[in-house]
Design a protein around this motif. Structure first.
Motif, PDB file in Angstrom:
ATOM      1  N   ARG A 181       0.837  -1.203   0.000  1.00  0.00           N
ATOM      2  CA  ARG A 181       0.000   0.000   0.000  1.00  0.00           C
ATOM      3  C   ARG A 181       0.870   1.250   0.000  1.00  0.00           C
ATOM      4  NH1 ARG A 181      -2.559   3.663  -1.019  1.00  0.00           N
ATOM      5  NH2 ARG A 181      -4.527   4.440  -0.152  1.00  0.00           N
ATOM      6  N   GLU A 182       2.029   1.158   0.644  1.00  0.00           N
ATOM      7  CA  GLU A 182       2.949   2.307   0.695  1.00  0.00           C
ATOM      8  C   GLU A 182       3.468   2.663  -0.689  1.00  0.00           C
ATOM      9  OE1 GLU A 182       2.273   0.655   4.519  1.00  0.00           O
ATOM     10  OE2 GLU A 182       3.076  -0.340   2.711  1.00  0.00           O
ATOM     11  N   ARG A 183       3.726   1.653  -1.518  1.00  0.00           N
ATOM     12  CA  ARG A 183       4.188   1.920  -2.883  1.00  0.00           C
ATOM     13  C   ARG A 183       3.099   2.653  -3.670  1.00  0.00           C
ATOM     14  NH1 ARG A 183       8.318   3.144  -5.748  1.00  0.00           N
ATOM     15  NH2 ARG A 183       6.966   4.938  -5.472  1.00  0.00           N
ATOM     16  N   LEU A 184       1.879   2.204  -3.517  1.00  0.00           N
ATOM     17  CA  LEU A 184       0.779   2.849  -4.228  1.00  0.00           C
ATOM     18  C   LEU A 184       0.596   4.288  -3.753  1.00  0.00           C
ATOM     19  CD1 LEU A 184      -1.551   2.360  -6.292  1.00  0.00           C
ATOM     20  CD2 LEU A 184      -3.012   1.897  -4.312  1.00  0.00           C
ATOM     21  N   ALA A 185       0.750   4.525  -2.465  1.00  0.00           N
ATOM     22  CA  ALA A 185       0.536   5.865  -1.903  1.00  0.00           C
ATOM     23  C   ALA A 185       1.589   6.860  -2.374  1.00  0.00           C
ATOM     24  CB  ALA A 185       0.519   5.800  -0.379  1.00  0.00           C
ATOM     25  N   ASP A 186       2.758   6.366  -2.703  1.00  0.00           N
ATOM     26  CA  ASP A 186       3.876   7.240  -3.085  1.00  0.00           C
ATOM     27  C   ASP A 186       3.906   7.381  -4.604  1.00  0.00           C
ATOM     28  OD1 ASP A 186       6.160   8.741  -3.213  1.00  0.00           O
ATOM     29  OD2 ASP A 186       7.523   7.099  -2.703  1.00  0.00           O
ATOM     30  N   VAL A 216     -11.031  -6.858  -2.112  1.00  0.00           N
ATOM     31  CA  VAL A 216     -10.893  -5.419  -1.865  1.00  0.00           C
ATOM     32  C   VAL A 216      -9.569  -4.922  -2.415  1.00  0.00           C
ATOM     33  CG1 VAL A 216     -10.801  -3.595  -0.122  1.00  0.00           C
ATOM     34  CG2 VAL A 216     -12.373  -5.517   0.172  1.00  0.00           C
ATOM     35  N   PHE A 217      -9.638  -3.831  -3.183  1.00  0.00           N
ATOM     36  CA  PHE A 217      -8.455  -3.279  -3.826  1.00  0.00           C
ATOM     37  C   PHE A 217      -8.421  -1.762  -3.610  1.00  0.00           C
ATOM     38  CE2 PHE A 217      -9.652  -7.120  -5.954  1.00  0.00           C
ATOM     39  CZ  PHE A 217      -8.460  -7.750  -6.296  1.00  0.00           C
ATOM     40  N   HIS A 218      -7.213  -1.230  -3.552  1.00  0.00           N
ATOM     41  CA  HIS A 218      -7.001   0.216  -3.599  1.00  0.00           C
ATOM     42  C   HIS A 218      -6.407   0.532  -4.966  1.00  0.00           C
ATOM     43  CE1 HIS A 218      -7.731   0.980   0.709  1.00  0.00           C
ATOM     44  NE2 HIS A 218      -7.306  -0.269   0.829  1.00  0.00           N
ATOM     45  N   LEU A 259     -13.497  -1.459  -4.972  1.00  0.00           N
ATOM     46  CA  LEU A 259     -12.319  -0.659  -5.296  1.00  0.00           C
ATOM     47  C   LEU A 259     -12.398   0.674  -4.554  1.00  0.00           C
ATOM     48  CD1 LEU A 259     -12.243  -2.808  -7.529  1.00  0.00           C
ATOM     49  CD2 LEU A 259     -11.579  -1.024  -9.145  1.00  0.00           C
ATOM     50  N   HIS A 260     -11.377   0.955  -3.758  1.00  0.00           N
ATOM     51  CA  HIS A 260     -11.262   2.239  -3.072  1.00  0.00           C
ATOM     52  C   HIS A 260     -10.309   3.124  -3.866  1.00  0.00           C
ATOM     53  CE1 HIS A 260     -13.375   0.985   0.590  1.00  0.00           C
ATOM     54  NE2 HIS A 260     -12.799  -0.192   0.411  1.00  0.00           N
ATOM     55  N   GLN A 261     -10.769   4.295  -4.218  1.00  0.00           N
ATOM     56  CA  GLN A 261      -9.954   5.207  -5.019  1.00  0.00           C
ATOM     57  C   GLN A 261     -10.125   6.628  -4.493  1.00  0.00           C
ATOM     58  OE1 GLN A 261     -10.607   4.838  -9.238  1.00  0.00           O
ATOM     59  NE2 GLN A 261      -9.132   6.401  -9.788  1.00  0.00           N
ATOM     60  N   GLY A 262      -9.102   7.439  -4.661  1.00  0.00           N
ATOM     61  CA  GLY A 262      -9.168   8.842  -4.280  1.00  0.00           C
ATOM     62  C   GLY A 262      -8.711   9.145  -2.870  1.00  0.00           C
ATOM     63  N   GLU A 263      -8.455   8.114  -2.068  1.00  0.00           N
ATOM     64  CA  GLU A 263      -8.046   8.350  -0.685  1.00  0.00           C
ATOM     65  C   GLU A 263      -6.764   9.164  -0.602  1.00  0.00           C
ATOM     66  OE1 GLU A 263      -7.767   4.377   0.788  1.00  0.00           O
ATOM     67  OE2 GLU A 263      -9.838   4.328   1.504  1.00  0.00           O
TER      68      GLU A 263
END
Length: 293
Positions: A181-186, A216-218, A259-263
């Motif tokens: 999740r950290e890779r996606l956030a950066d 569940v996916f981000h 799918l969670h997007q925009g967070e």
């Protein structure tokens, strides 16, 4: 005629019941007085990732019930887009609120015919679109390497269980899965370099994914070809991802994915992707609400 001065532009956000979440879209319920330049000017003026424009349907679409069938086109601030999921959801809810109420609608889009059902539940209107028939294909090694270079993502940061593919459910999206999740956030990418690659491959967004659980996916979607750094909630990419998940066996024939997007942008939204046995299409659902100008 660049724009009819009487054109009414509605503003909705899709895939959120909070006006400050989801993905904003402009909606023009009557674009009969606009040409392409006028539509593009409105989209550019709004600055949203897409604005939707409704005109009369082609002959034979929608049966005998009036007000249920339309031609639907989408413009980003830079160009026309063949299909846009969040603007379709926003348009459908706007139609339900301003014209025909909940029920079934059908749209002739540049990507094909897209049916949508709008239903009311717990005081909210929720639209479910059915994609055109999807496709999934491999991405070349050199093209993937260029995408990762533009993202500044080492290949070791990818999830080997979710291999990259190009998925289509109205337009093409390159699916790349992060291992954490950290890779996606950066996310801080080379806009011009990624745009050049996407133009060459005919991609609409990159669908960057992190798998939080079985269903569940981000996700995040860079959208430089539309003149937007990142799309907050991308229905077309969600549909493409549903096709990807089914093709790779990540999801069963009957499955519901969240799918969670925009967070990471401060505009959280939720997209529900449904796969049905015997139905090649992907079904994407979400709420939409008006936002102030």
């Amino acid at each position: 005629m660049p724009q009819n001065n009487t054109t009414e532009v509605l503003r909705y956000t899709a895939f959120s019941s909070d006006p400050s979440g989801g993905n904003p879209a402009g909606v023009v319920l009557d674009a009969s007085g606009l040409d392409d330049a006028g539509m593009l000017a409105i989209a550019a003026g709004l600055g949203y990732s897409e604005t939707a424009f409704l005109t009369a349907p082609p002959e034979g679409l929608g049966g005998d019930e009036p007000g249920r069938a339309y031609t639907l086109r989408f413009f980003s601030p830079k160009a026309e887009v063949s299909f846009c999921g969040h603007a379709t959801v926003a348009t459908s809810v706007a139609l339900a609120e301003h014209r025909g109420g909940p029920g079934d609608y059908v749209f002739a889009t540049p990507a094909g015919t897209v049916p949508v059902t709008v239903a009311e539940a717990d005081g909210e209107l929720r639209a479910t679109l059915s994609s055109v028939e999807p496709q999934v294909k491999p991405v070349g090694d050199a093209d993937l390497a260029e995408a990762l270079a533009a993202l500044d993502w080492p290949a070791t940061n990818l999830d080997p269980a979710l291999p990259p593919r190009i998925a289509f459910a109205g337009n093409d999206h390159l699916v790349i899965a992060a291992a954490t999740r950290e890779r996606l956030a950066d996310l801080s990418y080379d806009f011009d370099r990624l745009e050049a690659l996407m133009q060459r491959l005919g991609l609409t967004t990159l669908q960057l994914v992190y798998r939080a659980s079985e269903s569940v996916f981000h996700v995040r979607d860079p959208f430089p070809v539309g003149g937007v750094v990142e799309d907050p909630a991308t229905g077309a990419a969600a549909a493409a991802f549903g096709a990807y998940a089914r093709e790779l066996g990540i999801a069963k024939d009957e499955a519901v994915l969240t799918l969670h997007q925009g967070e990471d942008m401060g505009r959280p939204g939720v997209l529900t992707v449904t796969l049905r046995a015997g139905d090649p299409r992907v079904h994407v659902a979400g709420t939409a609400v008006p936002i102030s100008a």
